[in-house]
Design a protein around this motif. Structure first.
Motif, short mmCIF file in Angstrom:
data_model
loop_
_atom_site.label_atom_id
_atom_site.label_comp_id
_atom_site.label_asym_id
_atom_site.label_seq_id
_atom_site.Cartn_x
_atom_site.Cartn_y
_atom_site.Cartn_z
N VAL A 132 0.88 -1.16 0.00
CA VAL A 132 0.00 0.00 0.00
C VAL A 132 0.92 1.21 0.00
O VAL A 132 1.81 1.32 0.86
CB VAL A 132 -0.92 0.00 1.24
CG1 VAL A 132 -1.69 1.31 1.35
CG2 VAL A 132 -1.87 -1.19 1.20
N LYS A 133 0.73 2.10 -0.97
CA LYS A 133 1.62 3.26 -1.09
C LYS A 133 0.86 4.55 -0.85
O LYS A 133 -0.27 4.71 -1.30
CB LYS A 133 2.26 3.29 -2.47
CG LYS A 133 3.20 2.13 -2.72
CD LYS A 133 3.88 2.25 -4.05
CE LYS A 133 4.85 1.08 -4.23
NZ LYS A 133 5.57 1.16 -5.50
N ILE A 134 1.51 5.44 -0.14
CA ILE A 134 1.00 6.80 0.05
C ILE A 134 2.17 7.73 -0.24
O ILE A 134 3.28 7.54 0.28
CB ILE A 134 0.46 7.01 1.48
CG1 ILE A 134 -0.80 6.18 1.67
CG2 ILE A 134 0.19 8.49 1.75
CD1 ILE A 134 -1.48 6.34 3.00
N GLY A 135 1.94 8.70 -1.09
CA GLY A 135 3.03 9.60 -1.49
C GLY A 135 4.10 8.89 -2.27
O GLY A 135 5.26 9.26 -2.23
N GLY A 136 3.71 7.84 -2.98
CA GLY A 136 4.66 7.09 -3.81
C GLY A 136 5.55 6.12 -3.06
O GLY A 136 6.34 5.40 -3.65
N GLU A 137 5.43 6.07 -1.73
CA GLU A 137 6.27 5.20 -0.91
C GLU A 137 5.41 4.18 -0.17
O GLU A 137 4.30 4.51 0.27
CB GLU A 137 7.04 6.02 0.12
CG GLU A 137 8.03 6.99 -0.47
CD GLU A 137 9.18 6.29 -1.15
OE1 GLU A 137 9.67 5.28 -0.64
OE2 GLU A 137 9.58 6.77 -2.24
N PRO A 138 5.92 2.95 0.01
CA PRO A 138 5.14 1.95 0.76
C PRO A 138 4.92 2.38 2.21
O PRO A 138 5.80 2.97 2.84
CB PRO A 138 6.03 0.70 0.73
CG PRO A 138 6.97 0.91 -0.41
CD PRO A 138 7.16 2.39 -0.51
N VAL A 139 3.74 2.09 2.70
CA VAL A 139 3.42 2.30 4.12
C VAL A 139 4.13 1.20 4.90
O VAL A 139 4.01 0.03 4.55
CB VAL A 139 1.90 2.25 4.36
CG1 VAL A 139 1.58 2.33 5.84
CG2 VAL A 139 1.20 3.35 3.59
#
Length: 190
Positions: free
Chosen positions: A145-152
Motif C-alpha cells: 500500500v503506497k502513500i506519497g509514492g512510498e510503501p506504508v
C-alpha cells in the motif's frame, strides 16, 4: 458445538496495524468468508529484527495492543502471538509453513509482498506460495500500500514520529486506536 473449520491466517509482525497491515487483514477476512474458514492473525511476541540483531527496536505497539486493534478493526477473534525464541529463529522456512498447516490448521495464508520468514529470512513470498500449493493451501501475497509514492511501513511511521510529523504518521496508520503515538513505551509518572 466445536468449530473445526480451517483458518485463513494473516502473517506478519503487524506493528501499529497500519494501512498496509489492514490490506492484509481485509484480504484475510474476505478469503475466510469466501472459503468458509475462520480468520486469524499470526504474529510474534517480540520483534524478530531485535531478536536476531540484539539491537532494540522501538515499537509502536505491544502484543496486547496489536490484539486489541486487530479485534477493533476486523471480525478476527483468533490472534496467535508466538514466541520468537531460538527454535523459531532457527526454524527452516519449509518447517514454518508446515507448522502453520499442521499445528495452526491453516487452509489459506495471506502475507505481504515483503514477508520474510524462516532461518536467516530464507523464506520469500514466492517460496511461501509454492510451499502452500504443495500442502494444498491457498495463498495470497498482498502488494504494498503506497502513500506519497512510498510503501506504508512501521519503519516509515516510526521515522515520521521521530521527526515530529505526527499527522503524517497518523495518516499512514489509518486509525486512531493507539492511546498515544510514541516510538517506544510511554513514560510513566511515578
Amino acid at each position: 458445538m466445536e468449530d473445526n473449520r480451517k483458518y485463513v491466517i494473516a502473517l506478519g509482525f503487524f506493528d501499529g496495524i497500519h494501512l498496509g497491515h489492514q490490506a492484509l487483514l481485509r484480504r484475510t477476512v474476505e478469503r475466510s468468508e469466501e472459503h468458509h474458514m475462520r480468520p486469524a492473525v499470526f504474529t510474534f511476541d517480540r520483534s524478530p529484527k531485535e531478536a536476531v540483531t540484539g539491537k532494540p527496536v522501538a515499537l509502536l505497539t505491544t502484543p496486547e495492543e496489536r490484539i486489541r486493534i486487530v479485534r477493533a478493526l476486523f471480525p478476527i477473534d483468533t490472534v496467535i502471538v508466538a514466541p520468537f525464541d531460538r527454535a523459531m529463529m532457527t526454524m527452516d522456512w519449509r518447517n514454518f509453513v508446515d507448522m502453520l498447516a499442521g499445528k495452526y490448521r491453516a487452509g489459506w495464508l495471506v502475507a505481504g509482498h515483503d514477508f520474510r520468514f524462516g532461518h536467516r529470512n530464507a523464506g520469500t513470498p514466492e517460496l511461501l506460495r509454492r510451499r502452500a500449493a504443495e500442502l494444498g493451501l491457498g495463498c495470497d501475497i498482498v502488494e504494498a500500500v503506497k502513500i506519497g509514492g512510498e510503501p506504508v511501513s512501521s519503519t516509515r511511521i516510526r521515522a515520521l514520529l521521530e521527526q515530529g510529523r505526527r499527522e503524517e504518521a497518523c495518516r499512514l496508520l489509518g486509525h486512531s486506536l493507539l492511546s498515544e503515538l510514541h516510538t517506544g513505551r510511554p513514560e510513566t509518572n511515578s
